[in-house]
Each structure stands twice: as structure tokens, then as C-alpha cells.
Write an enzyme that holds these catalytic residues in place. Structure first.
Site, PDB file in Angstrom:
ATOM      1  N   ASP A  50       0.778  -1.282  -0.147  1.00 50.96           N
ATOM      2  CA  ASP A  50      -0.016   0.191   0.054  1.00 50.96           C
ATOM      3  C   ASP A  50       0.832   1.279  -0.113  1.00 50.96           C
ATOM      4  OD1 ASP A  50      -2.197   1.705   0.103  1.00 50.96           O
ATOM      5  OD2 ASP A  50      -2.507   1.468   2.432  1.00 50.96           O
ATOM      6  N   GLU A  70      22.367  -5.191 -16.819  1.00 49.23           N
ATOM      7  CA  GLU A  70      22.490  -6.927 -17.142  1.00 49.23           C
ATOM      8  C   GLU A  70      22.895  -7.267 -18.509  1.00 49.23           C
ATOM      9  OE1 GLU A  70      24.544  -9.897 -16.715  1.00 49.23           O
ATOM     10  OE2 GLU A  70      23.941  -9.113 -14.927  1.00 49.23           O
ATOM     11  N   GLU A  77      30.093  -8.372 -22.864  1.00 46.36           N
ATOM     12  CA  GLU A  77      30.759  -9.618 -22.809  1.00 46.36           C
ATOM     13  C   GLU A  77      30.919 -10.461 -23.994  1.00 46.36           C
ATOM     14  OE1 GLU A  77      29.102 -11.465 -19.436  1.00 46.36           O
ATOM     15  OE2 GLU A  77      30.637 -10.077 -17.786  1.00 46.36           O
ATOM     16  N   LYS A  95      35.086  -5.888 -19.373  1.00 47.91           N
ATOM     17  CA  LYS A  95      34.210  -6.833 -18.879  1.00 47.91           C
ATOM     18  C   LYS A  95      33.998  -6.455 -17.334  1.00 47.91           C
ATOM     19  CE  LYS A  95      34.866 -11.213 -21.493  1.00 47.91           C
ATOM     20  NZ  LYS A  95      34.952 -12.532 -21.092  1.00 47.91           N
ATOM     21  N   TRP A 113      14.708   0.254  -2.605  1.00 45.74           N
ATOM     22  CA  TRP A 113      14.008  -0.678  -1.808  1.00 45.74           C
ATOM     23  C   TRP A 113      14.041  -0.638  -0.440  1.00 45.74           C
ATOM     24  CZ3 TRP A 113      10.192  -4.499  -3.383  1.00 45.74           C
ATOM     25  CH2 TRP A 113       9.692  -4.524  -4.719  1.00 45.74           C
TER      26      TRP A 113
END
Length: 123
Positions: A50, A70, A77, A95, A113
């Protein structure tokens, strides 16, 4: 002039290429699969809470950003591996930098979060 796709045809072709990219990431990248599963769960949680629409967008956007970065890291890569499988300092650096981008995006998502969930559960 070359035959260029325009309008709806171009959008359809771009969508097909995007789906091929998502399929390739799913089939070839374990980290991508893991992040997709976590993202789906996170989106479900975001809709369950909520909270305001802006908070929900921040929660969902932050996990989507991890998935986007990603995919970009996987593309880097793949290109590096296409050029050569032999170790080269610059290849390793590319990389590592792609991996660092994913890591920083995960930290950002964790902060978003944590901040929103802290407000949700504590106040």
C-alpha cells in the site's frame, strides 16, 4: 537510396530484434535469468504494498534498471568474447567495468527498496 523500413514496419522489425535479444539473454545468461525471476517477484511485491504510485514506479524501475544494465553487460561480454578468447588487459577491463555497472545498479535498487520498505514497515 537503400530500402529502409519506415513507420509500422520499422517498429515491428525492431520489436522482433528486441525479442531475439531477450531470448538470447535468457538462453545464454544465468545472471539474466536470476534477475528476471527476482524482478518478477519484486514487481508482485510492489503491487501488493500500500504505497504511492511514485514509490511503486521507483521500486519497479529500480529492478528493471538492473535487468537493463545486465543485458548491456552481457552484450559487452559477448562482443569481447567474439573478438578473442585470449586474455587481454583491455578486454578484462571492459568486462570488469560492465560488471561494475551491474553491481552499482543493484546497490541503487537496494537503496530504493530499503528506503521505501523502511518507510512502509516502520512508520
Amino acid at each position: 537510396m537503400a530500402n529502409q523500413s519506415k513507420g509500422l514496419t520499422r517498429i515491428i522489425k525492431a520489436t522482433v530484434y528486441s525479442m531475439k535479444g531477450l531470448r538470447a539473454a535468457w538462453q545464454n545468461e544465468a545472471a539474466f535469468r536470476q534477475e528476471i525471476i527476482i524482478s518478477i517477484l519484486a514487481v508482485i511485491v510492489a503491487f501488493y504494498l500500500d504505497i504511492s504510485a511514485i514509490e511503486r514506479i521507483l521500486l519497479i524501475g529500480s529492478v528493471m534498471l538492473v535487468v537493463i544494465v545486465e543485458i548491456l553487460n552481457s552484450a559487452i561480454e559477448t562482443i569481447v568474447d567474439r573478438i578473442s578468447n585470449e586474455f587481454h588487459e583491455l578486454s578484462g577491463r571492459a568486462k570488469d567495468m560492465g560488471s561494475a555497472a551491474v553491481f552499482l545498479t543493484m546497490i541503487l535498487s537496494l537503496i530504493v527498496w530499503s528506503t521505501i520498505l523502511w518507510r512502509y514497515f516502520v512508520t
